[in-house]
Design a protein around this motif. Sequence first.
Motif, mmCIF file in Angstrom:
data_model
loop_
_atom_site.group_PDB
_atom_site.id
_atom_site.type_symbol
_atom_site.label_atom_id
_atom_site.label_comp_id
_atom_site.label_asym_id
_atom_site.label_seq_id
_atom_site.Cartn_x
_atom_site.Cartn_y
_atom_site.Cartn_z
ATOM 1 N N PRO A 1 42.277 13.278 54.334
ATOM 2 C CA PRO A 1 42.877 12.177 53.581
ATOM 3 C C PRO A 1 42.875 12.462 52.076
ATOM 4 C CG PRO A 1 40.708 11.571 54.408
ATOM 5 C CD PRO A 1 41.045 12.870 55.038
ATOM 6 N N LEU A 2 43.906 11.971 51.410
ATOM 7 C CA LEU A 2 43.972 12.091 49.946
ATOM 8 C C LEU A 2 43.253 10.894 49.339
ATOM 9 C CD1 LEU A 2 47.640 12.925 48.785
ATOM 10 C CD2 LEU A 2 45.616 14.377 48.560
ATOM 11 N N PRO A 3 42.451 11.131 48.311
ATOM 12 C CA PRO A 3 41.858 9.978 47.613
ATOM 13 C C PRO A 3 42.914 9.258 46.775
ATOM 14 C CG PRO A 3 41.292 12.015 46.486
ATOM 15 C CD PRO A 3 42.080 12.408 47.705
ATOM 16 N N VAL A 4 42.519 8.210 46.088
ATOM 17 C CA VAL A 4 43.465 7.485 45.219
ATOM 18 C C VAL A 4 43.914 8.396 44.077
ATOM 19 C CG1 VAL A 4 42.567 5.213 45.790
ATOM 20 C CG2 VAL A 4 41.602 6.484 43.845
ATOM 21 N N ASN A 5 45.024 8.043 43.449
ATOM 22 C CA ASN A 5 45.637 8.910 42.438
ATOM 23 C C ASN A 5 44.702 9.293 41.294
ATOM 24 O OD1 ASN A 5 48.048 9.244 43.699
ATOM 25 N ND2 ASN A 5 49.190 7.740 42.472
ATOM 26 N N ALA A 6 43.819 8.381 40.923
ATOM 27 C CA ALA A 6 42.933 8.657 39.788
ATOM 28 C C ALA A 6 42.088 9.902 40.029
ATOM 29 C CB ALA A 6 42.034 7.447 39.538
ATOM 30 N N GLU A 7 41.887 10.236 41.313
ATOM 31 C CA GLU A 7 41.047 11.399 41.619
ATOM 32 C C GLU A 7 41.873 12.660 41.864
ATOM 33 O OE1 GLU A 7 38.121 10.370 44.689
ATOM 34 O OE2 GLU A 7 38.354 8.288 44.034
ATOM 35 N N LEU A 8 43.158 12.585 41.596
ATOM 36 C CA LEU A 8 44.026 13.742 41.835
ATOM 37 C C LEU A 8 44.461 14.369 40.509
ATOM 38 C CD1 LEU A 8 46.248 12.273 44.701
ATOM 39 C CD2 LEU A 8 44.273 13.797 44.915
ATOM 40 N N ASN A 9 44.940 15.609 40.608
ATOM 41 C CA ASN A 9 45.321 16.339 39.398
ATOM 42 C C ASN A 9 46.814 16.259 39.081
ATOM 43 O OD1 ASN A 9 42.674 17.411 38.953
ATOM 44 N ND2 ASN A 9 43.042 18.763 40.696
ATOM 45 N N VAL A 10 47.642 16.228 40.108
ATOM 46 C CA VAL A 10 49.090 16.336 39.898
ATOM 47 C C VAL A 10 49.822 15.084 40.396
ATOM 48 C CG1 VAL A 10 51.143 17.731 40.340
ATOM 49 C CG2 VAL A 10 48.894 18.844 40.254
#
Lengths: 207, 812
Positions: free
Chosen positions: B48-57
């Motif tokens: 699963p992808l975390p929420v956007n705040a925890e992503l780089n792109v």
Amino acid sequence: MAGKDDEYERKQSRDISRRRFLKGAGLTALSMANLSEAQAAKEASAAIRGPGATAVTLRVNNAVHNLQVEPCETLAETLRTQLGMTGTKVSCDRGTCSACTVWLDGATMCACMTLTVDVQDRAVTTIEGLAQDGKLHPVQEAFIEKDATMCGFCTPGMVMSCAALLARNSSPTLDDVREATCGNFCRCGTYPKVFAATLAAAGKGVK
Amino acid sequence: MSEGEKKAAGKGTLTESKKTKTIKVPIGIFGVNIAEVEREVPLDEPPPLPVNAELNVLGKPTKRLDGHLKVTGAARYTADIQLSGMLYGRILRSPHPHAKIKSIDLSQACKQPGVRAAHIITRVVGTAKERDEKTRAIDAKILFDSSTGVPIVKYVGQPVAAIAATTDRAAAEALEYIKVEYEPLPFVVDMYDAMKPDAPKVFQGPTEQEGTAGGGGAPPGLPQKGNVRGPEVAGLLGGDRGDVKAGFAEADLVVENEYHTQIQMHSALEPHGLIADWRDDALTIYASTQGTSSLRDDIAHLFNLPKNKVRVITEFMGGGFGAKFGAGNYGIAAILLSKQAKAPVKLMHDRKEEQTCAGFRPASVQNLKIGAKNDGTLTAITLSSHGTAGTALGAGVGWAAQNLYKCANFSSQHFDVLTNQSPGCAFRAPGQPQGCFAIEQAIDELCDRLGLDPLELRDKIDADEMRKQQRNLGAKAFDWSKRKRAGSDKGAIRRGVGMAQGEWPRFVDMNSSCELRLTNDGGVEVLSSVQDIGTGIRTVLAQVVAEELGLLPTDIVVRIGDTVFPTGPASGGSVTTGSITPAVRKAAHHLKLKIFDLASSKLSAEPEDLIMKDGKISEKNGGNSLTLKKLAKELPTDQLSVFASRTADYGGFEKGNFLGFGRLSSVQFAEVLVDTESGRIHIERIVAAHSCGRPLNPLALESQINGGVLQGISWALYENRHVDKASGIVVNPNVEQYKLVGAKEVPKIEIVLMEEYLGRSATDATGIGEPAIVPTAAAIANAVANAIGVRILSLPMTPDKVLAALKKGGSR
């Protein structure tokens, strides 16, 4: 003229059909029908042209092109089909949408409403000629930065209008940008970002 | 889950791993009620992808990868392509709205200079077809005049013959030499005239029309009397419920009005068109289309060709908005001309053709009645609508009245009215803006009459949590508190504010596959037939891969818009992002696993202990690392490739037709100035609150929302096609007399983009194209009513209608 069928072009200049003859200015056509191709080209540079293809010298983005064009051929057609410069778009083909905006001696013009035979000896600048030495124009940079393109079909004309504005007014207001682009039609709705990009390119933020 | 839902959920999962795993995915609205939910997913799904705040792109504003090509004029559209030996096609169109063709003579035209191919049009697509009453099948033959074998003309602009010549001008001139003998028939172009019992019949019997990828079409087998077909009593989200009679008996007050909406032309800058290159063994098509794969399938079907012999290419396309699906009459003509001439043929509409017979949003008349208690609770809603898509079906008004609000008793019926006008087709959120224009004004009027605030009432009667949050945040951004009572502003120029809301279903197109390649120089390529119609999907796909592989979006080469690549979705119904991005993420994840396998021996680490970041593969604990470029040199072959397809929604679908759970909700606020002397409406600002699942590229999302709002404004105030009743001719087939919103009328648009997690796919993203236009016209109408104290129930809200409303309202 497509410029893709040389045989057809040669045939046209050699052998003026009866229909074309009747459609053209009678005397010019009659005299041209009896002239050799070279003579016809020479004659064509005189005041009266047509109805067949005629020789023109075009100056586009500082390069000189010697071409044969029909007198009814628009600058947009010549750029797109003969010179392969398809950045100049044709959308309404009657001067409403400004997708075909180019500069003639630095002023914006609808290439779809301009006859090629009328722009000899004038400097034509197209979207392909806006970047200098591989460096994008500030308006082009800002369009990318602010996402002022969507489908992109109106973009070349929009960029030409906005860059021309900055050339004549280095610190435009939002209203100036609206005025400069009020003839440029964008169906995707890039206008807010076009405004922001142009003001950013002029070194200002949009309020 | 019901049996039906289970069956639906299982659909589309045939090729997926039977083994499953349980993952925890984010769910809810970020900053409001974010939580986690467990989903059972196929074993091969990425983590699963975390929420956007925890992503780089992902979720970060990202410049378009193709921006450079677009701003320099280097982007090549179908209209720009010139092939060696290419011919130019043109179509002769009927000047009559209804006629039999007695004869067509192409002989003189064929003798004109440069003409290489010509044919009579024997098949017209895009219109309804007459139905064989016995078999209930669509009988295409009935359309033909049996004495000539040529279709009967049913609208001005219907194609009659086509010519290909060495230049566009030669083709256009040769058209003048085609001799056609018409026998004009009685016709009707006005919807109300067409509804009269003695009106000329557009079709001789009942009609049918299947839907297309872009919407349109109508349910089969409905009754038809004269030109009126229906009633249609159920739509996508079901039909009637409860007892409206009892509901109205309970009501303390009733709001009942007739609402009119006009047709809207798509008016894309690049007209419809394609280039057909039919060689001995295969057909290559360059098309301005919203669906490369669906166009390939349509052409294969029309010409009885194997799909693998048809290739469709759309590198760039100049706008579609719902009108560019399928081969179209121009496409069929170009293909036949190419076959005949044995040369590529380009056939693009000119602007007149584009504004005459290239589709439109159908017009509607809605009789809407709502009953409510004094506290605003709705007790009953009835809707009776008529709409016309000319010679086509599918002029419904969506399900806004049915579905936006809690109301136990609902009943609706819709009738399609056929006229001798060119066929309409899908246009951005088919039906929904029309439906919203009616129900959202009715709710607003209810508020005015009950003295309730429009937001407060909606909080009470709207069950959608997302819209509640959007109303809340939108109202703050807009400063809703400054709203005054309707009609309280005085003076010549009056200010008003209003709001409206809408929704669009979340569809998934399971035809969403891609290939991901890593070459031994470290290059990464994504390949899919999905096309970028201006939304920016090219960039979004690069973002998805970049996020997964620890690269930059600019490191990724995205090759799309060509059916030689794995099949991607058609771009209609806001399905593209939500359909293709999960497949791309899945492919990227599996490529990463292969990379880790290869890297594990080099780094002396277990594959599961590795991560990819900043172009490097390294140990999680910060130990050894090596660059992707270096590792790629060690590939066993020159190229590593992964193929992946869209997994069915996590937790299944709401309905079998890949309707996902959850809606794309929207709330828009408008502030207007109305000049009571000239009747002009000036829109000062719009606040648009929207949700689209996980936002992937906010920069491009903003652009699309701006676009939806502006098309909504354009429809609400300006656009108006005029068809002469006496001749059936469109009198403003251009873009100067068909007024569109322009630079001077663009208001300030502020966007509130919600970050919403649905827990339904590997990216959990959805589209934004449709919902952006849905509530705009209604919000403006409500703001106008607030400004002048009188309602305008008919679009476009032109100065004459404003002045008439003021006169009627006695406010001048």
